[in-house]
Motif scaffolding. Structure first.
Motif, short mmCIF file in Angstrom:
data_model
loop_
_atom_site.label_atom_id
_atom_site.label_comp_id
_atom_site.label_asym_id
_atom_site.label_seq_id
_atom_site.Cartn_x
_atom_site.Cartn_y
_atom_site.Cartn_z
N VAL A 1 0.81 -1.23 0.00
CA VAL A 1 0.00 0.00 0.00
C VAL A 1 0.84 1.27 0.00
O VAL A 1 0.75 2.09 -0.92
N ASP A 2 1.68 1.48 1.02
CA ASP A 2 2.40 2.74 1.14
C ASP A 2 3.41 2.94 0.01
O ASP A 2 4.29 2.10 -0.21
N ASP A 3 3.27 4.05 -0.69
CA ASP A 3 4.09 4.43 -1.85
C ASP A 3 3.94 3.48 -3.02
O ASP A 3 4.75 3.50 -3.95
N VAL A 4 2.89 2.66 -3.00
CA VAL A 4 2.52 1.82 -4.14
C VAL A 4 1.08 2.12 -4.55
O VAL A 4 0.78 2.38 -5.71
N VAL A 5 0.19 2.11 -3.57
CA VAL A 5 -1.23 2.44 -3.79
C VAL A 5 -1.56 3.82 -3.22
O VAL A 5 -2.28 4.61 -3.85
N LEU A 6 -1.04 4.11 -2.04
CA LEU A 6 -1.23 5.42 -1.42
C LEU A 6 0.11 6.14 -1.32
O LEU A 6 1.13 5.53 -1.00
N GLN A 7 0.09 7.44 -1.60
CA GLN A 7 1.29 8.25 -1.39
C GLN A 7 1.69 8.15 0.07
O GLN A 7 0.85 8.26 0.97
N PHE A 8 2.98 7.97 0.33
CA PHE A 8 3.45 7.95 1.71
C PHE A 8 4.52 9.00 1.99
O PHE A 8 4.36 9.85 2.84
N ILE A 9 5.62 8.94 1.27
CA ILE A 9 6.77 9.76 1.66
C ILE A 9 6.47 11.25 1.58
O ILE A 9 6.83 12.02 2.47
N ASP A 10 5.77 11.69 0.53
CA ASP A 10 5.44 13.12 0.43
C ASP A 10 4.45 13.56 1.51
O ASP A 10 4.69 14.57 2.20
N PRO A 11 3.34 12.83 1.72
CA PRO A 11 2.44 13.22 2.81
C PRO A 11 3.10 13.17 4.19
O PRO A 11 2.82 14.02 5.04
N PHE A 12 3.99 12.21 4.39
CA PHE A 12 4.68 12.12 5.68
C PHE A 12 5.56 13.34 5.90
O PHE A 12 5.64 13.87 7.02
N GLN A 13 6.20 13.82 4.84
CA GLN A 13 7.00 15.03 4.97
C GLN A 13 6.15 16.23 5.33
O GLN A 13 6.53 17.07 6.15
N VAL B 1 -2.00 6.99 -5.34
CA VAL B 1 -0.98 7.18 -6.36
C VAL B 1 -1.65 7.36 -7.72
O VAL B 1 -2.75 6.85 -7.97
N ASP B 2 -1.02 8.11 -8.62
CA ASP B 2 -1.57 8.36 -9.95
C ASP B 2 -1.94 7.05 -10.65
O ASP B 2 -1.14 6.11 -10.69
N ARG B 3 -3.16 7.02 -11.18
CA ARG B 3 -3.67 5.94 -12.04
C ARG B 3 -3.95 4.63 -11.33
O ARG B 3 -4.38 3.67 -11.96
N VAL B 4 -3.74 4.57 -10.02
CA VAL B 4 -3.92 3.30 -9.34
C VAL B 4 -5.39 2.90 -9.26
O VAL B 4 -5.74 1.71 -9.41
#
Length: 224
Positions: free
Chosen positions: A23-35, A88-91
């Protein structure tokens, strides 16, 4: 928790291929939102290695945030993930299309106590596929789900060690390395040469559909 202690009874697989997806950084954005989450608290993430611990500092004076506090920040983020993470885009459209020919399961590496928040977040994005949250190695879990089935199986993750874990238990699984092009991911350990890197979800879908066709061919071959 061992695989035998995981509740797999909720997972109902049909007589068709299976896609298991991180899920994280594959289906849902993680690193940018975490920052962004860290910045809201007066902290900053410095991409100096492929780790969160040791790379989070105070914006006020640059002091490194100590390890236990970083662990608490990660848990606080998971608790508030519905306010921060987006698909994530297009997921959404890609998995929707693939779900017409395969079962899809999300296997997310996070403490199970945050599964309800993740479930609501995925549902709100239209990603209604079953979800398992576990901090255990992913190879044994995928094996427990699929080992007795004769249909093609795909595993998608941004972490090399998870892909290697599944490869150890599922020799015929299509392994796809899918991760964002971010400053921190440039420090990520490389996956083995026989694991395919996908540039984005469009590319991943092409690889998956080709794998499904190949699997259909091999199952049909003995009857020819």
């Amino acid at each position: 928790m061992s695989v035998t202690e995981l509740d797999l009874s909720q997972i109902r697989l049909g007589k068709r291929p299976l896609i298991v997806c991180d899920v994280d950084d594959v289906v849902l954005q993680f690193i940018d939102p975490f920052q962004h989450f860290l910045q809201s608290l007066g902290h900053e993430f410095l991409p100096r290695s492929f780790r969160l611990h040791g790379n989070i500092v105070s914006k006020a004076d640059g002091t490194e945030i100590e390890g236990q506090r970083v662990s608490r920040l990660i848990e606080d983020f998971f608790d508030a993930q519905e306010l921060w993470q987006t698909p994530v885009d297009r997921v959404v459209e890609t998995l929707g299309r693939l779900s017409k020919e395969a079962d899809i399961l999300f296997l997310t590496a996070m403490p199970p106590r945050f599964q309800d928040q993740r479930r609501r977040l995925l549902d709100s994005a239209g990603l209604l596929f079953p979800l398992l949250a576990s901090e255990q190695p992913k190879g044994p879990i995928v094996h427990a789900l699929h080992a007795s089935r004769s249909f093609p199986v795909v595993f998608i993750d941004d972490m090399a060690h998870n892909l290697h874990s599944v490869r150890e238990y599922m020799a015929d699984c299509l392994l796809i390395h899918l991760m964002p092009d971010s400053p921190v991911h440039r420090f990520a350990p490389a996956a083995a040469d026989d694991i395919t890197r996908a540039a984005d979800w469009g590319h991943a879908a092409e690889l998956i559909e080709a794998h499904f066709l190949s699997g259909a061919f091999h199952r049909a071959a003995p009857a020819a």
